[in-house]
Design an enzyme around this catalytic site. Structure first.
Site, PDB file in Angstrom:
ATOM      1  N   HIS A   1      83.352 -50.088 111.199  1.00 33.67           N
ATOM      2  CA  HIS A   1      81.997 -50.354 110.841  1.00 33.67           C
ATOM      3  C   HIS A   1      81.244 -51.067 111.824  1.00 33.67           C
ATOM      4  O   HIS A   1      80.139 -50.884 112.056  1.00 33.67           O
ATOM      5  CB  HIS A   1      81.867 -51.190 109.318  1.00 33.67           C
ATOM      6  CG  HIS A   1      80.681 -51.259 108.942  1.00 33.67           C
ATOM      7  ND1 HIS A   1      79.912 -50.280 108.099  1.00 33.67           N
ATOM      8  CD2 HIS A   1      79.823 -52.281 109.064  1.00 33.67           C
ATOM      9  CE1 HIS A   1      78.618 -50.440 108.006  1.00 33.67           C
ATOM     10  NE2 HIS A   1      78.488 -51.827 108.326  1.00 33.67           N
TER      11      HIS A   1
ATOM     12  N   HIS B   1      71.266 -18.257 140.779  1.00 26.46           N
ATOM     13  CA  HIS B   1      72.063 -19.381 140.201  1.00 26.46           C
ATOM     14  C   HIS B   1      71.539 -19.657 138.964  1.00 26.46           C
ATOM     15  O   HIS B   1      70.381 -19.841 138.691  1.00 26.46           O
ATOM     16  CB  HIS B   1      71.286 -20.528 141.000  1.00 26.46           C
ATOM     17  CG  HIS B   1      72.146 -21.853 140.733  1.00 26.46           C
ATOM     18  ND1 HIS B   1      71.548 -22.757 140.032  1.00 26.46           N
ATOM     19  CD2 HIS B   1      73.061 -22.193 141.348  1.00 26.46           C
ATOM     20  CE1 HIS B   1      72.237 -23.775 139.879  1.00 26.46           C
ATOM     21  NE2 HIS B   1      73.221 -23.550 140.684  1.00 26.46           N
TER      22      HIS B   1
ATOM     23  N   HIS C   1      75.026 -58.455 114.529  1.00 27.45           N
ATOM     24  CA  HIS C   1      73.530 -57.830 114.825  1.00 27.45           C
ATOM     25  C   HIS C   1      72.787 -58.623 115.862  1.00 27.45           C
ATOM     26  O   HIS C   1      72.008 -58.153 116.594  1.00 27.45           O
ATOM     27  CB  HIS C   1      72.685 -58.051 113.474  1.00 27.45           C
ATOM     28  CG  HIS C   1      73.312 -56.709 112.495  1.00 27.45           C
ATOM     29  ND1 HIS C   1      73.435 -55.581 112.783  1.00 27.45           N
ATOM     30  CD2 HIS C   1      73.856 -57.083 111.284  1.00 27.45           C
ATOM     31  CE1 HIS C   1      73.947 -54.702 111.611  1.00 27.45           C
ATOM     32  NE2 HIS C   1      74.276 -55.809 110.875  1.00 27.45           N
TER      33      HIS C   1
ATOM     34  N   ASP D   1      77.580 -50.448 113.401  1.00 29.45           N
ATOM     35  CA  ASP D   1      76.627 -51.187 113.746  1.00 29.45           C
ATOM     36  C   ASP D   1      76.093 -51.188 115.132  1.00 29.45           C
ATOM     37  O   ASP D   1      74.884 -51.294 115.395  1.00 29.45           O
ATOM     38  CB  ASP D   1      76.932 -52.572 113.089  1.00 29.45           C
ATOM     39  CG  ASP D   1      76.983 -52.646 111.601  1.00 29.45           C
ATOM     40  OD1 ASP D   1      76.212 -52.021 111.036  1.00 29.45           O
ATOM     41  OD2 ASP D   1      77.445 -53.764 111.001  1.00 29.45           O
TER      42      ASP D   1
ATOM     43  N   HIS E   1      72.064 -48.593 109.746  1.00 30.15           N
ATOM     44  CA  HIS E   1      73.014 -47.486 109.284  1.00 30.15           C
ATOM     45  C   HIS E   1      72.495 -46.025 109.446  1.00 30.15           C
ATOM     46  O   HIS E   1      72.895 -44.901 109.547  1.00 30.15           O
ATOM     47  CB  HIS E   1      73.537 -47.613 107.830  1.00 30.15           C
ATOM     48  CG  HIS E   1      74.245 -48.799 107.599  1.00 30.15           C
ATOM     49  ND1 HIS E   1      74.763 -49.447 106.120  1.00 30.15           N
ATOM     50  CD2 HIS E   1      74.834 -49.880 108.495  1.00 30.15           C
ATOM     51  CE1 HIS E   1      75.266 -50.555 106.404  1.00 30.15           C
ATOM     52  NE2 HIS E   1      75.449 -50.735 107.716  1.00 30.15           N
TER      53      HIS E   1
END
Length: 462
Positions: free
Chosen positions: A261, A365, A288, A265, A79
């Site tokens: 959520h 440029h 995960h 993750d 998180h």
């Protein structure tokens, strides 16, 4: 997306409990210099060991992502990492006086709010993106999980989940632009099902779990005595649930908050690749374990692409110096764009150009923002290839080199004054009838900046 690296303006502290350990933790985000990256420091341990944000340091993915090095472990990093990716922060030190990132409200938002309170600082260096060069795929057939990364000059993520649940059903979430992360994704909280909650409690986990930092999905009828037990577990006088729904009837922030959520993750776990990504990420039913396995696959491709960069040792003498190049190529100032050749064999040539602010094209440029034009990068690559082709005849002074085609040209990052361009041109087929086909690539600091397929012809002077 930001093109330059960023850190934070000042240290900022957040405090809370770890979801699984229940330990009170103080976390301090600390500014860091250019090319520092994201590092964790356990200030509560002897010698204050540091753990890099690196997928090779992952040691556990059972209920979150944990990293460890030299005995220093950091639990539930995803998180906080997602917050840093969402804010496009490249360089930061995360100091912890405990083993786990505080869970806060179960989302990335508290970390983002803390950092926004003190602000970001732009740094005078370009971001070191990993631009996915081709489709990269991961599949876990047993769990019906699929992830893919496709080339894209941006960072987009799409996630689909299907929990076979009457409460959630199938959901999907999309992040079309990393600038939308704070508003659309960051506030989405972690969640679990009631049966998972009971299992985690029996395993002596979720000691820091609370109805304020996790959504508990109830997809079956729950009896009154079970509700009483859950109230005791969470230290509440009473918990409630509708026939099927969310424990304690907590309102979702979005109808598809669980899918959002899961996207959060994915963003956090893929930060462990170690560099900001440019890619289209698609994930079906990710977790995960699959995120980390996919991150390892991405890192392998990233490292392989770096290993393909030509080796250039400035202490070694050149194969052809600038005066020898002048004898081979008719180009003259300001169109002479190769400084030296450092490698030349029957299949490959490596040339070098030092880019300085004194280049004549910088005057017109992008005044005030000197960026080497892509067409001149290709021209310098073509000149390197032209030198290579000239070596195929015994009397190169009697030939001209003309390019017949330039195909699949791609520009991966900006080239600016101070950069050293290293060009590699490699034959893709034997030279026949004076026609050579080559794959050309240009690197700065081992990173690919442009590439193209080149076809050249050598023609005898009349």
């Amino acid at each position: 997306m930001y093109t330059k690296q960023h850190t934070i303006k000042a240290p900022v502290k957040v405090s809370g409990v770890g979801l699984h350990t229940g330990a009170q933790v103080n976390l301090t985000f600390v500014p860091a210099p250019i090319n520092h990256g994201i590092l964790f420091k356990r200030v509560d341990l002897p010698d204050q060991p540091v753990v890099e944000c690196d997928v090779d340091n992952v040691v556990d993915v059972s209920r979150g992502t944990s990293i460890e090095k030299n005995g220093a472990r950091i639990n539930t990093v995803e998180h906080a990492l997602a917050a840093l990716v969402g804010l496009q922060i490249d360089n930061i030190l995360i100091e912890l006086d405990g083993p786990e990132i505080p869970i806060m409200d179960g989302s990335s938002l508290p970390f983002i709010e803390a950092i926004n309170a003190i602000g970001l600082e732009e740094q005078n260096a370009l971001r070191n993106f990993f631009e996915v060069p081709h489709g990269i795929f991961f599949q876990d057939a047993e769990k019906n999980i699929e992830l893919a990364a496709l080339p894209l000059d941006d960072y987009r993520v799409t996630v689909m989940v299907d929990y076979n649940s009457p409460v959630l059903g199938s959901q999907h979430a999309t992040l079309n632009n990393i600038n939308q992360f704070e508003k659309e994704i960051a506030s989405c909280r972690t969640f679990c099902f009631l049966h998972e909650l009971e299992m985690l409690h029996k395993q002596n986990l979720i000691k820091g779990g609370d109805l304020n930092n996790a959504i508990v999905i109830v997809d079956r009828i729950v009896k009154d005595d079970e509700l009483d037990s859950l109230a005791k577990l969470f230290g509440k006088d009473k918990v409630e649930v509708k026939k099927e729904g969310i424990l304690n009837n907590i309102e979702l922030r979005y109808k598809n908050e669980p899918a959002r959520h899961k996207l959060l993750d994915v963003v956090g776990d893929l930060a462990l690749v170690g560099r900001p990504l440019k890619a289209q990420i698609m994930a079906a039913r990710p977790g995960h374990a699959s995120n980390v396995a996919f991150a390892k696959k991405l890192k392998r491709v990233m490292m392989d692409s770096r290993q393909k960069a030509p080796h250039y040792d400035i202490t070694q003498p050149s194969v052809l110096d600038v005066n020898q190049i002048y004898k081979l190529l008719p180009h003259r100032y300001p169109f002479k764009l190769v400084d030296k050749i450092v490698h030349l064999d029957e299949n490959m040539i490596i040339g070098v150009k030092n880019v300085t602010i004194n280049e004549p094209f910088f005057e017109g440029h992008f005044p005030g923002n000197p960026v080497m034009p892509g067409v001149l990068q290709i021209e310098a690559m073509a000149q390197t290839g032209g030198i290579f082709v000239m070596q195929s005849v015994p009397d190169p002074e009697n030939y001209w080199t003309y390019f017949l085609s330039i195909e699949s040209a791609k520009f991966r990052r900006m080239v600016v004054p101070g950069d050293t361009l290293v060009f590699k041109c490699e034959l893709t087929a034997p030279i026949k009838r004076g026609i050579a086909k080559m794959q050309g690539q240009a690197y700065v600091g081992g990173n690919l900046v442009c590439e193209a397929s080149l076809t050249a012809s050598i023609v005898k002077k009349k």
